[in-house]
Design an enzyme around this catalytic site. Sequence first.
Site, mmCIF file in Angstrom:
data_model
loop_
_atom_site.group_PDB
_atom_site.id
_atom_site.type_symbol
_atom_site.label_atom_id
_atom_site.label_comp_id
_atom_site.label_asym_id
_atom_site.label_seq_id
_atom_site.Cartn_x
_atom_site.Cartn_y
_atom_site.Cartn_z
ATOM 1 N N SER A 50 0.828 -1.193 0.000
ATOM 2 C CA SER A 50 0.000 0.000 0.000
ATOM 3 C C SER A 50 0.876 1.261 0.000
ATOM 4 C CB SER A 50 -0.959 -0.046 1.198
ATOM 5 O OG SER A 50 -2.040 0.834 1.025
ATOM 6 N N ASP A 162 -5.668 -3.872 -2.518
ATOM 7 C CA ASP A 162 -4.719 -3.457 -1.469
ATOM 8 C C ASP A 162 -4.165 -4.655 -0.696
ATOM 9 O OD1 ASP A 162 -3.482 -2.209 0.820
ATOM 10 O OD2 ASP A 162 -4.721 -0.449 0.419
#
Length: 282
Positions: A50, A162
């Site tokens: 991320s 993610d």
Amino acid sequence: MHLPFFSQTQASLRFGLALGGGGTRGTAHIGVLTALEEHHLLPSYLSGTSAGAFVAALYAFGVPLADIQKVVVDMTPMQTVHFTFSRFGLLSNEEIGAIVETMIGARNIEDAPIPLAIVAADICTGEKIVMRTGSVASAVMASSALPGVSVPVRIGERMLVDGFIVENVPISPLRGMGAGIVVAVNLCSERIYDTPADMIDVLRNAFDIAIDGRIGENMKSADILIEPKVASFPRNDNSQAPLVIAEGYRAAGEKIGDMTAALRNHNGSRPTSLWRSLFERA
């Protein structure tokens, strides 16, 4: 940043650095890397999830920390996404990929001067996907596509989102890459669950609650753990970025002695002086 050449004898000094996710709190990674550079401790392997994937990717390709900081401090969350009409999400994060390509060009992960791994999740299978090849921009986009909000990123036959839902601090890839010592940066310690202000906050709180137990277990596999105290800072607002960076610097500074001792014990040598000689010759 000029990356020094590594000989076979110097290879034993290598350590891996895992940069975890945390939204705009990821600016703390800049402070961590600044502290390491000041003590001539350059990671030989990098992994990111991320926000950590964004910083790791740029650093792995030699972008100076001052340049990374300028981009991150000036960037707002809405500059990294745009609204889209898709049944899979409300937002597209193509802008984050464009920023990466503006800074390093259309590069592939396998070409990084510092070996790089980026972690995402396959939303169709639940698998953790460790990307060691392919487009850097696409990998960073995938690793930071918040499920349920951002449109998943298609890479090959996979739909990726993610990586925080599978490994928010990506320690596991580093051992396989060759790191004898693993240093992990966890931005989720002392978590504070804020009262949600919107739908995205509700989703983030839900995800955070679900993964916090897993993060604690995962951290046990790191040799050195750096945990900046950033829970009190907003995760979708860069207005306090200088303070977040300073906290990353402080937290890493506290661990320099532990890192030096771990490297000395692992390698049977004095890493700090050897790293200094590498930089002096570079």
